[in-house]
Design an enzyme around this catalytic site. Structure first.
Site, mmCIF file in Angstrom:
data_model
loop_
_atom_site.group_PDB
_atom_site.id
_atom_site.type_symbol
_atom_site.label_atom_id
_atom_site.label_comp_id
_atom_site.label_asym_id
_atom_site.label_seq_id
_atom_site.Cartn_x
_atom_site.Cartn_y
_atom_site.Cartn_z
ATOM 1 N N SER A 216 18.833 51.150 52.829
ATOM 2 C CA SER A 216 18.255 51.438 53.932
ATOM 3 C C SER A 216 19.159 52.626 54.967
ATOM 4 O O SER A 216 18.606 53.206 55.882
ATOM 5 C CB SER A 216 18.388 50.292 55.080
ATOM 6 O OG SER A 216 19.853 49.710 55.347
ATOM 7 N N LYS B 90 25.197 55.587 61.650
ATOM 8 C CA LYS B 90 23.965 55.069 61.237
ATOM 9 C C LYS B 90 23.394 54.220 62.514
ATOM 10 O O LYS B 90 24.081 53.626 63.320
ATOM 11 C CB LYS B 90 24.037 53.816 60.289
ATOM 12 C CG LYS B 90 22.864 53.285 59.766
ATOM 13 C CD LYS B 90 22.908 52.028 58.480
ATOM 14 C CE LYS B 90 21.581 51.234 58.184
ATOM 15 N NZ LYS B 90 21.872 50.711 56.839
ATOM 16 N N SER C 31 22.624 48.990 50.481
ATOM 17 C CA SER C 31 22.057 49.999 51.558
ATOM 18 C C SER C 31 23.207 51.146 51.469
ATOM 19 O O SER C 31 22.983 52.280 52.271
ATOM 20 C CB SER C 31 21.677 49.711 52.803
ATOM 21 O OG SER C 31 20.458 49.012 52.763
HETATM 22 N N1 GLN Z 1 16.991 46.939 49.804
HETATM 23 C C1 GLN Z 1 17.678 45.899 50.201
HETATM 24 C C2 GLN Z 1 16.654 45.012 51.081
HETATM 25 O O1 GLN Z 1 15.811 45.776 51.517
HETATM 26 C C3 GLN Z 1 18.901 45.986 50.740
HETATM 27 C C4 GLN Z 1 19.135 46.468 51.951
HETATM 28 C C5 GLN Z 1 20.324 46.464 52.803
HETATM 29 O O2 GLN Z 1 21.348 46.471 52.116
HETATM 30 N N2 GLN Z 1 20.507 46.484 54.167
HETATM 31 O O3 GLN Z 1 17.065 44.083 51.695
#
Ligand code: GLN
Length: 492
Positions: free
Chosen positions: A154, A79, A178
């Site tokens: 994400s 990532k 995410s």
């Molecule tokens: N969708 C969640 C957010 O926008 C989680 C994102 C994440 O785990 N990095 O914060």
């Protein structure tokens, strides 16, 4: 061999050990697939063929010399939130479009020690804020099951790359879902470890008390191999726990599903917005686990309504503080022709950050400001503790807790959810981060549009082995994790 991309991590390891193919052949195979298929999927931000082939040759040489490890020569995608020395690390942001880290994240460094070959860096929502990967400065990643849908976020690039067979496994990070939600949207297995299990050193921070790296792959077995690389104490991360690491591969059959008590939170299955197909697939998978000997126990998680407001105060508060470092002075994007220091800060940050990141900085700064700190931030911290206690109470009577990973399957690209609609989609994942608990997503079926559905199993602290083991046994008895998207067959 033409179907190297169909092999599991264990098969890749055995094939390399048995000289059925070399790491160079394997790496070239993946690089060719990326060149052929990724234009449709857009899972990679940066592909690094030269470094990858050099690493592959080094892996082959190590093997020749009799010094190979179990994963020496196996490719991986990281990532783009993990710093990689000499390779661009963007966090999906214009702010870091040209950032080349002078050091490797611990996770990346451990991968190198294990002999993994880095194919490149994969796409993500900007600074890991989002649920669709659409907020990336580099454009949206597509869901390989349906190219007009998002892969989730994400870690959407990690999920899309693995499910399109453009990497055998990938690293992800999970601040509020995410790893689990994109795994769910793409039909993969993804593990969010206990907070402190995987080092955050060199992992660009979103919300430090919630962020945790973990593996994303086809199966629990594949995830176990990557967990064996990622997990462990790191003196460079003061929140990493000095606690013995399991051998996750050796423990894959360590927990019996027979007699396992699975908690079913009443509140979770009555959430408005839970899609009927998602509910049906998850219930079907629980029935399967019951057939395999598990006991389903109804439980209460009374704080469910507080999850979204609590997370969306704490995460932006920490983000606003973490992202102060991007000021146009030290590194990252700098605006042109600034007239004074205030103008430099203001325009570098306005031009360098996208709208979702700016929204969260504003919310977080507001929640932390003098007049509101007690009413919002301190209150949220108190509620966070109650949410954690709710889980710990439940674990007095059950071994794991089951839930959907997301209330819906993958959204259409450009669905233009309002921020609040998008935040509500995190209802099943964010409490796990607030509690610092581990949880795993496993694919358990498809909806009427043939988009994948995921089951989430939440465990008590340090129960990664147990979660992987339960999913492994489920995957021995079912074949959802073996299904291939058309694009992965090269015929989309
Ligand atoms: N969708 C969640 C957010 O926008 C989680 C994102 C994440 O785990 N990095 O914060």
């Amino acid at each position: 061999m033409t179907d190297l991309h169909r092999l599991s991590i264990r098969e890749l390891s055995e094939g390399l050990a048995g000289s059925k193919f070399s790491s160079r052949e394997l790496t070239e195979h993946y690089l060719k697939r990326i060149a052929k298929i990724d234009a449709q999927v857009h899972s990679y931000v940066t592909v690094t063929p030269e470094q990858a082939l050099a690493q592959a040759d080094a892996a082959d040489a190590l093997r020749q010399a009799g010094n190979a490890n179990i994963l020496t020569g196996v490719p991986i995608a990281h990532k783009d939130i993990f710093c990689t020395q000499g390779i661009k690390t963007t966090a999906g942001s214009k702010m870091l479009d040209n950032f080349i880290s002078p050091y490797d994240a611990t996770v990346v460094a451990k991968g190198k020690v294990a002999g993994l070959v880095t194919l490149g860096k994969v796409n993500m929502d900007e600074f890991a804020m989002g649920s669709t990967s659409e907020s990336s400065y580099f454009g949206a990643t597509k869901n390989p099951w349906a190219l007009d849908h998002v892969p989730g976020g994400s870690s959407g690039g990690s999920a899309a790359a693995v499910v399109a067979d453009l990497a055998p496994f990938a690293t992800g990070t999970d601040t509020g879902g995410s790893i689990r939600q994109p795994a769910s949207f793409c039909g993969l297995t993804g593990l969010k470890p206990t907070y402190g299990r995987v080092s955050r050193f060199g992992m660009i921070a979103y919300a430090s008390s919630l962020d945790q790296g973990g593996p994303m792959a086809r199966s629990a077995e594949d995830c176990a191999y990557l967990m064996n690389v990622m997990a462990g104490h790191d003196a460079k991360d003061s929140t990493s726990m000095d606690q013995d690491v399991d051998d996750y591969v050796a423990n894959l059959n360590g927990t019996s599903v027979k007699g396992l008590r699975i908690g079913i939170p009443k509140q979770y299955f009555n959430v408005a917005g839970l899609d009927a197909d998602v509910k049906a697939c998850v219930e079907e998978s629980l029935k399967k686990l019951e057939d395999m000997g598990a006991t389903l126990v109804e439980i209460d998680l009374n704080m469910t309504d507080a999850y979204v407001p609590t997370y969306y105060l704490i995460a932006p508060a920490e983000a606003s503080s973490n992202l102060q470092r991007f000021d146009g002075v030290r590194y990252g994007y700098r605006c042109e022709n600034s007239v004074d220091l205030t103008d430099l800060y203001k325009r570098s940050r306005s031009e360098g950050f996208g709208p979702e990141v700016q929204r969260r900085i504003l919310i977080g700064t507001y929640a932390l400001s003098a007049g509101y700190y007690d009413a919002y931030y301190v209150k949220a911290q108190k509620v966070r503790r109650l949410i954690q206690q709710d889980f710990l109470k439940a674990f007095e009577s059950v071994d794991v807790i089951a839930a959907p990973s997301a209330p819906t399957t993958a959204y259409k690209i450009g669905a233009n959810l309002t921020p609040v609609e998008m935040y509500l989609g995190d209802i099943y994942t964010i409490a796990v981060n607030l509690g610092g608990l581990p949880a795993i997503n496993a694919p358990v079926g498809f909806d009427k549009d043939h988009l994948p559905v995921g089951l989430q199993l939440i465990g008590n602290y340090w129960s990664e082995s147990q979660l992987l083991s339960v999913v492994h046994q489920y995957q021995q008895a079912t074949d959802w994790h073996t299904k291939r998207a058309a694009v992965a067959e090269g015929n989309a």
